[in-house]
Design an enzyme around this catalytic site. Sequence first.
Site, mmCIF file in Angstrom:
data_model
loop_
_atom_site.group_PDB
_atom_site.id
_atom_site.type_symbol
_atom_site.label_atom_id
_atom_site.label_comp_id
_atom_site.label_asym_id
_atom_site.label_seq_id
_atom_site.Cartn_x
_atom_site.Cartn_y
_atom_site.Cartn_z
ATOM 1 N N GLU A 364 0.905 -1.338 -0.101
ATOM 2 C CA GLU A 364 -0.045 -0.041 0.053
ATOM 3 C C GLU A 364 0.885 1.233 0.007
ATOM 4 O OE1 GLU A 364 -3.831 0.304 2.180
ATOM 5 O OE2 GLU A 364 -2.552 1.428 3.262
ATOM 6 N N ASP A 387 -15.157 0.601 5.482
ATOM 7 C CA ASP A 387 -14.700 -0.163 6.413
ATOM 8 C C ASP A 387 -15.851 -0.430 7.336
ATOM 9 O OD1 ASP A 387 -13.653 -1.713 8.390
ATOM 10 O OD2 ASP A 387 -11.587 -0.630 8.466
HETATM 11 C C1 GAL Z 1 -5.765 0.512 8.161
HETATM 12 C C2 GAL Z 1 -6.145 -0.609 7.213
HETATM 13 C C3 GAL Z 1 -4.718 -1.182 6.649
HETATM 14 C C4 GAL Z 1 -3.866 0.250 6.142
HETATM 15 C C5 GAL Z 1 -3.950 1.118 7.364
HETATM 16 C C6 GAL Z 1 -3.177 2.313 6.624
HETATM 17 O O1 GAL Z 1 -7.195 0.886 8.283
HETATM 18 O O2 GAL Z 1 -6.690 -1.653 7.799
HETATM 19 O O3 GAL Z 1 -5.002 -1.915 5.604
HETATM 20 O O4 GAL Z 1 -4.823 0.575 4.952
HETATM 21 O O5 GAL Z 1 -5.312 1.494 7.333
HETATM 22 O O6 GAL Z 1 -3.003 3.253 7.756
#
Ligand code: GAL
Length: 416
Positions: A364, A387
């Site tokens: 990512e 989410d």
């Molecule tokens: C979270 C997510 C992770 C990543 C992260 C970035 O909410 O579950 O996959 O994207 O944020 O800070």
Amino acid sequence: MQLTCLPSTSSLPGFQSSVAVFVFPVFVCVCCGTSTSSSCRIRGGVITWLPSSCSCPAEAATKFFGYGSRSSGDQSAPTGPTAATPHYPALPCFTSYLPVKPCTPSSRSSSSPAVIRHFGNILALSEERLQHGQSWLLTPLRPDVLTVTPWLAPIVWEGTFDPVLIDNIYKPLNLTIATTVFAVGKYTRFLRDFLETAEQHYMVGFKVHYYVFTDQPEQVPAVTLAPGRKLSITWVPKFNRWQEISLRRMEIIQTAIEERIRKEADYIYCLDVDMKFHNRWGPEVLDTLVAAIHPWFYQLDRKQFSYERRPASKAYVPVDQGDFYYMAAVFGGRIEDVHKLTKTCREHLEEDKNNNLEAVWQEESHLNQYLVYQKPTKLLSPEYLWDDLKGRKPNEIKLIRFSAIIKNKAEVRENA
Ligand code: GAL
Ligand code: UDP
Ligand code: MN
């Protein structure tokens, strides 16, 4: 022509059945394209109107677009699509449809065929079904959110597009949409809901080829797919860290594109598996290079984005740079553009690894770094990547289309 429309309340954000809602819609006959402005009243979830400006069979005229204001009394509604009064909060644009029945040839519009550009070729489409409600230059479709980036890429939100028009533009192109999804280790348990909800909401009516990557092919559930849709299973190894399972997707997708996907599909969308579809996720997402805005970051200053901040990493993004924070659970676009993205991210991941570095959010972070310099041509609003952990739906999210389920990370992840 007489119409009665029964929209689901979910298509009327903020609407409660006990209040009267005045809307100022533009009615469009999808058969002949005739449009008319009118006012109508909604009570108890029922909208009734009596436009009379076209002579098509009632079933053919099935669409309305509207702006409106809300009141709890019986005020008479001003007419016209720009008439939202200042004393009532403007309802965002909403759309609602009844099933479209075929037009009779005599009622079709005689305007010239619509022409769109597809893969560099000019393509003429039949004019049938390409009519839509008038766009009003001084009436933004979504006054509450950003709908275009500074580099003029659209940001897709409910209310900014006409789903029937979009379907009718893309259907004749006979596209195949490759869709990659990984289910390694305990994540195979998420496949059934992912696939079953995708069959209900994802690219409905389009040719979808799911490419499932798994270490346990026998665990892939038998889900009935709609005609024209298929699923292939590819075995992949299970790496022993969840971070590696996640980041190796870049390399595996790159290789799959080279070995087969570029011969088998027109577009590719790469999705997380711990997700469910809840509403339309359709061809409005199609574009050259497409990324989805992370649902936890869209109200934050870019200094707070969780980019990789160590200059030694290939994923490094300086604090004063970056456009949006994108989530790696969704990216896609045309095959060659996604190939370039996955290949570059894979190379950057390997270079970091050779320097004993792993970016803060693995692939990512590299995706985000890439997109700072190769701007996506279309952005998906958080409707397209939500989410479940976020709880109550905020006002700007008119509908949740695809959302991460709440999972017990310690239980499902290899080394958590
Ligand atoms: C979270 C997510 C992770 C990543 C992260 C970035 O909410 O579950 O996959 O994207 O944020 O800070
Ligand atoms: N994944 C998998 N098995 C694992 C870990 C990850 O198949 O043990 C795949 C799966 O497709 C998952 C994606 O990698 O959706 C990203 O991981 P995860 O969803 O756990 O990341 P999050 O979205 O929670 O950050
Ligand atoms: Mn996930």
